[in-house]
Write a protein that holds these residues in place. Structure first.
Motif, PDB file in Angstrom:
ATOM      1  N   LYS A 206       0.997  -0.755  -0.665  1.00 45.82           N
ATOM      2  CA  LYS A 206       0.045   0.302  -0.006  1.00 45.82           C
ATOM      3  C   LYS A 206       1.319   1.673   0.143  1.00 45.82           C
ATOM      4  CE  LYS A 206      -4.417  -1.646   2.342  1.00 45.82           C
ATOM      5  NZ  LYS A 206      -4.190  -3.008   2.198  1.00 45.82           N
ATOM      6  N   ALA A 207       2.477   1.362   0.906  1.00 40.63           N
ATOM      7  CA  ALA A 207       2.743   2.334   0.611  1.00 40.63           C
ATOM      8  C   ALA A 207       3.644   2.268  -0.717  1.00 40.63           C
ATOM      9  CB  ALA A 207       4.373   1.782   1.429  1.00 40.63           C
ATOM     10  N   GLN A 208       4.206   0.805  -1.494  1.00 33.41           N
ATOM     11  CA  GLN A 208       4.663   1.727  -2.706  1.00 33.41           C
ATOM     12  C   GLN A 208       2.724   2.341  -3.467  1.00 33.41           C
ATOM     13  OE1 GLN A 208       8.057   1.699  -3.764  1.00 33.41           O
ATOM     14  NE2 GLN A 208       6.363   2.335  -5.190  1.00 33.41           N
ATOM     15  N   SER A 209       1.857   1.450  -3.460  1.00 35.15           N
ATOM     16  CA  SER A 209       1.043   2.641  -4.307  1.00 35.15           C
ATOM     17  C   SER A 209       0.406   3.662  -4.245  1.00 35.15           C
ATOM     18  CB  SER A 209      -0.485   1.762  -3.846  1.00 35.15           C
ATOM     19  OG  SER A 209       0.178   0.272  -4.605  1.00 35.15           O
TER      20      SER A 209
ATOM     21  N   ARG B 119       0.854   9.079  -6.594  1.00 36.89           N
ATOM     22  CA  ARG B 119       1.172  10.901  -6.075  1.00 36.89           C
ATOM     23  C   ARG B 119       2.404  10.963  -7.293  1.00 36.89           C
ATOM     24  NH1 ARG B 119       4.160  10.929  -0.430  1.00 36.89           N
ATOM     25  NH2 ARG B 119       6.484  10.052  -1.353  1.00 36.89           N
ATOM     26  N   GLU B 120       3.514   9.828  -7.583  1.00 37.20           N
ATOM     27  CA  GLU B 120       4.286   9.890  -9.113  1.00 37.20           C
ATOM     28  C   GLU B 120       3.218  10.465 -10.085  1.00 37.20           C
ATOM     29  OE1 GLU B 120       7.763   7.906 -11.032  1.00 37.20           O
ATOM     30  OE2 GLU B 120       7.042   6.804  -9.928  1.00 37.20           O
TER      31      GLU B 120
ATOM     32  N   LEU C 188      -6.866   9.451  -0.523  1.00 32.78           N
ATOM     33  CA  LEU C 188      -6.468   8.604  -0.723  1.00 32.78           C
ATOM     34  C   LEU C 188      -7.177   7.165  -1.057  1.00 32.78           C
ATOM     35  CD1 LEU C 188      -4.084   8.832   3.016  1.00 32.78           C
ATOM     36  CD2 LEU C 188      -3.543   8.108   0.938  1.00 32.78           C
ATOM     37  N   MET C 189      -8.399   7.862  -0.930  1.00 34.84           N
ATOM     38  CA  MET C 189      -9.406   6.660  -0.315  1.00 34.84           C
ATOM     39  C   MET C 189      -9.448   6.011  -2.851  1.00 34.84           C
ATOM     40  SD  MET C 189     -12.259   6.788   1.833  1.00 34.84           S
ATOM     41  CE  MET C 189     -12.283   8.411   1.498  1.00 34.84           C
ATOM     42  N   GLN C 190      -8.510   7.073  -3.048  1.00 30.02           N
ATOM     43  CA  GLN C 190      -8.658   6.444  -4.480  1.00 30.02           C
ATOM     44  C   GLN C 190      -7.409   5.421  -4.579  1.00 30.02           C
ATOM     45  OE1 GLN C 190     -10.777   8.062  -6.681  1.00 30.02           O
ATOM     46  NE2 GLN C 190     -11.735   9.415  -4.676  1.00 30.02           N
ATOM     47  N   ILE C 191      -6.571   5.386  -4.604  1.00 28.00           N
ATOM     48  CA  ILE C 191      -6.014   4.129  -4.541  1.00 28.00           C
ATOM     49  C   ILE C 191      -6.509   2.773  -4.012  1.00 28.00           C
ATOM     50  CG2 ILE C 191      -3.602   3.495  -3.727  1.00 28.00           C
ATOM     51  CD1 ILE C 191      -3.225   5.893  -2.618  1.00 28.00           C
ATOM     52  N   GLU C 192      -6.272   2.397  -4.671  1.00 26.58           N
ATOM     53  CA  GLU C 192      -6.318   0.777  -4.840  1.00 26.58           C
ATOM     54  C   GLU C 192      -6.268   0.075  -3.222  1.00 26.58           C
ATOM     55  OE1 GLU C 192      -6.429  -3.649  -6.656  1.00 26.58           O
ATOM     56  OE2 GLU C 192      -5.833  -2.449  -7.903  1.00 26.58           O
TER      57      GLU C 192
END
Length: 207
Positions: free
Chosen positions: A167-170, A175-176, A187-191
């Motif tokens: 999750k940290a890498q996601s 962000r990139e 943040l909730m847009q991240i799987e």
């Protein structure tokens, strides 16, 4: 003659008694003076001891969380007037990947503060903005003790509840690709980071 001789003997006895009593008086007086001097000296020594004890009692300490690119991240106890470099030394010093120049190591530590040392990769990726991850003081108000999701590296993000390496890498990848987060809710847009995970970390993050 006999009466005169008796009177002389009586006077001699009285004079002897007078001198004897006078001598005892002086000895008692001298003893009292010595006693007073001894007590005064003892009082001064006690006073000095009490002052030293009070000085020791007045010493205060600060507890600081040192994390990021250091060998032994953790909470450390230092004198309240200690400097950041001393806290970093207690944490095992900087790693080879550390960008130590992004942290003001001459700054005085603050009780309850957090010192985050970014890596060279983080410094290159986010430039001057990474300085925000340097020191978060106990008096920092809104950002007190919170992790900035726009500047934090993988290791720092993994300190959040429910955020593992994947999750940290996601978060870094998002962000990139999309740039900085405009709100923490993004943040909730991240799987893998849905409402449940977000609710666990929302009070510990900032942008």
């Amino acid at each position: 003659m006999r009466d005169d001789f008796r009177i002389f003997r009586i006077m001699a006895v009285l004079l002897g008694a007078f001198y004897l009593l006078s001598g005892c008086g002086r000895e008692q007086e001298n003893s009292l003076v010595e006693l007073e001097l001894t007590e005064a000296s003892g009082t001064e020594e006690d006073s000095e001891s009490q002052e030293e004890f009070c000085e020791e009692e007045e010493e205060t300490f600060a507890y600081v969380y040192v994390c990021g690119a250091v060998h032994s991240p953790g909470v450390y106890k230092l004198s309240s007037d200690a400097r950041v470099f001393e806290a970093v030394e207690l944490a095992g010093g900087l790693t080879e990947e550390a960008a130590g120049e992004y942290v003001n190591q001459a700054e005085t530590v603050t009780d309850g503060g957090r010192i985050y040392v970014p890596t060279l990769e983080e410094a290159q990726e986010y430039g001057a903005g990474v300085a925000e991850t340097g020191i978060t003081n106990g008096t920092d108000g809104k950002k007190q003790g919170k992790i900035n999701i726009n500047t934090a590296g993988k290791e720092e993000l993994m300190q959040l509840t429910g955020i593992g390496e994947a999750k940290a890498q996601s978060i870094l990848d998002y962000r990139e690709e999309h740039g900085k987060f405009t709100s923490t809710e993004e943040l909730m847009q991240i799987e893998g980071i849905k409402e449940g995970v977000f609710n666990k970390i929302k009070d510990n993050i900032t942008i």
